[in-house]
Enzyme design. Sequence first.
Site, mmCIF file in Angstrom:
data_model
loop_
_atom_site.group_PDB
_atom_site.id
_atom_site.type_symbol
_atom_site.label_atom_id
_atom_site.label_comp_id
_atom_site.label_asym_id
_atom_site.label_seq_id
_atom_site.Cartn_x
_atom_site.Cartn_y
_atom_site.Cartn_z
ATOM 1 N N LYS A 1 0.871 -1.178 0.000
ATOM 2 C CA LYS A 1 0.000 0.000 0.000
ATOM 3 C C LYS A 1 0.900 1.218 0.000
ATOM 4 C CE LYS A 1 -2.064 2.449 3.145
ATOM 5 N NZ LYS A 1 -1.955 3.791 2.492
ATOM 6 N N GLU B 1 6.225 10.551 21.936
ATOM 7 C CA GLU B 1 7.004 11.023 20.795
ATOM 8 C C GLU B 1 6.370 12.271 20.183
ATOM 9 O OE1 GLU B 1 8.889 9.128 16.707
ATOM 10 O OE2 GLU B 1 6.889 8.496 17.324
ATOM 11 N N GLU C 1 6.687 -1.061 13.255
ATOM 12 C CA GLU C 1 7.595 -0.137 13.919
ATOM 13 C C GLU C 1 6.816 1.150 14.129
ATOM 14 O OE1 GLU C 1 10.636 3.096 12.755
ATOM 15 O OE2 GLU C 1 11.158 1.214 11.747
ATOM 16 N N CYS D 1 12.894 7.961 12.721
ATOM 17 C CA CYS D 1 12.372 7.196 13.853
ATOM 18 C C CYS D 1 13.409 7.028 14.952
ATOM 19 C CB CYS D 1 11.858 5.843 13.389
ATOM 20 S SG CYS D 1 12.901 5.034 12.180
ATOM 21 N N GLY E 1 -0.318 1.960 13.684
ATOM 22 C CA GLY E 1 0.196 0.615 13.911
ATOM 23 C C GLY E 1 -0.712 -0.208 14.807
ATOM 24 N N GLY F 1 5.362 3.476 10.891
ATOM 25 C CA GLY F 1 4.536 4.676 10.971
ATOM 26 C C GLY F 1 4.187 5.001 12.405
ATOM 27 N N SER F 2 3.067 5.656 12.588
ATOM 28 C CA SER F 2 2.670 6.138 13.906
ATOM 29 C C SER F 2 2.151 5.015 14.793
ATOM 30 C CB SER F 2 1.582 7.202 13.770
ATOM 31 O OG SER F 2 0.363 6.619 13.336
ATOM 32 N N ARG F 3 2.161 5.271 16.102
ATOM 33 C CA ARG F 3 1.620 4.289 17.042
ATOM 34 C C ARG F 3 0.131 4.077 16.805
ATOM 35 N NH1 ARG F 3 2.207 4.541 23.626
ATOM 36 N NH2 ARG F 3 4.160 5.527 22.989
ATOM 37 N N ARG F 4 -0.589 5.169 16.563
ATOM 38 C CA ARG F 4 -2.038 5.056 16.355
ATOM 39 C C ARG F 4 -2.355 4.152 15.168
ATOM 40 N NH1 ARG F 4 -5.166 7.472 12.892
ATOM 41 N NH2 ARG F 4 -3.521 8.949 12.304
#
Length: 529
Positions: free
Chosen positions: A188, A396, A268, A305, A249, A244-247
Amino acid sequence: MTTAELLTGANLVGTAEIPGTTGAFRAVNPATGDTLEPEFREADTAMVARAAAAAWSAFDEYRATDFTRRAAFLDSIASEIEKLGDALAQRAIAESGLPEARIRGEIARTTGQLRLFADVVREGSWTGARLDRPDPARTPLPKPDLRQRRIPLGPVAVFAASNFPLAFSVAGGDTASALAAGAPVVVKAHPSHPGTSELVARAVLAAVREHELPEGTFALLHGGVDTGLALVRDPNIRAVGFTGSRRAGLALTAAAAARPVPIPVFAEMSSVNPVFILPGALAEHGARLGEEFVASLTTGVGQLCTSPGLVFLADGPGAGEFVAAARAAVGSAAGAPMLNAGIAESFAAGVERLTGTAGVELAASGTAGTTSCSGDPHLFVTTAERFRATRELQDEVFGPSSIIVRAADPADLLALADELEGQLTATVHATAADRATARPLVGKLELIAGRVLFDGWPTGVEVGHAVVHGGPFPATSAPATTSVGTRAIERFLRPVSYQNVPEELLAEEIRTDNPLGIWRRVDGAVTRD
């Protein structure tokens, strides 16, 4: 022919170019605000299903490719990317706002990763081949013939990252390691760099055709949240690679876990990469370390990162010099375009949150950038007590912002290390005089970080055999793995044991005569016999 004329904006599945049906969008140059041609459209759920089904149809044939052919395929992808030349570099610069030197370095890293995994495939020990030879005369029970190898999980969905339009994107480390493992890939594309993604995807598909591999070996889809969730939920997808972001992921991890048959997500996500500067290093090099810290912090506009988001030091000789030098370096730094408007808005919100936090001092800010997407450097200072009392200071802030945490003494630094979340990296600066503190500190940091550095800075990840780019949650969703380096291939493999299977039915890597000549463990001993 211009770069835009090389692009069609289509989703690519084998030889098929499929226009999207929803969500029309164009890339935007974050440095100028200019809209770039052509128009792209998002893949709908039917298109996602088509790409995933094609990947599953290709799986048996692709995983059966001999190692020489698979390695040559990876080498060909690298060569095809290099053939794109300036067209690829200029499109990536336009879509990311990153400088030319960074983009050309990233192209070299991307092709280097592909060739590294080609070498790994040829070498063969990644199969984890093991043989325990039988002993029918053993009592009280005969010992069976046991063989073991690792096989690919199945088609992998790869989510391209925003901050690395090449090295963590369409043909980046996740794709290279999955293809090396024998797994077809559906990517994607990231909507910030769809043109760069299409150019690279066409290079991959040219290599697919050159080596006469099944069409479903690789596909590229454009889309947003709905496209990504549909891909993760598709039953033909058997693993996910994400940066990418925690949200985002966590959303993908939850979707994968909620499937009737859950699949692994190698995500990650979030890291502030703490740096500990011990008293001896501060006393000897305080001012220099302050300057080096800001140079690391502002690399890539802080959009790495591994950017150093927290620095811990104990008050004493050199501490004031470190803070003063860092303050001056940030004050003289200029804002620069971030990767896209969304990232710039999130960064600004994070800076505003820190600025309004009680007990946190805004020590310095850089010169404001000239574009709406600019990320301006910011430096904050707080105390160990305030850091402990304010859990949000560990969150972060993706961009050129960092917090210096001043502790009372070296013992307090050790205590602070115990309170940190999982990280991609943790760094120690120390001299010989600091060894008594450094030794237990390293022991604490290895429990929370995937990579522990000494007397350096965390930005910059060497691609090799010994590197780990991973770490405990929330740095990643799978702390036993790495997304960079040759061990990344292990994410997309699983072990299978074969008991008393006839020799002629076994894969070459576990046949008795070792026709591939690879390193194996035979009766416990590592050998090529």
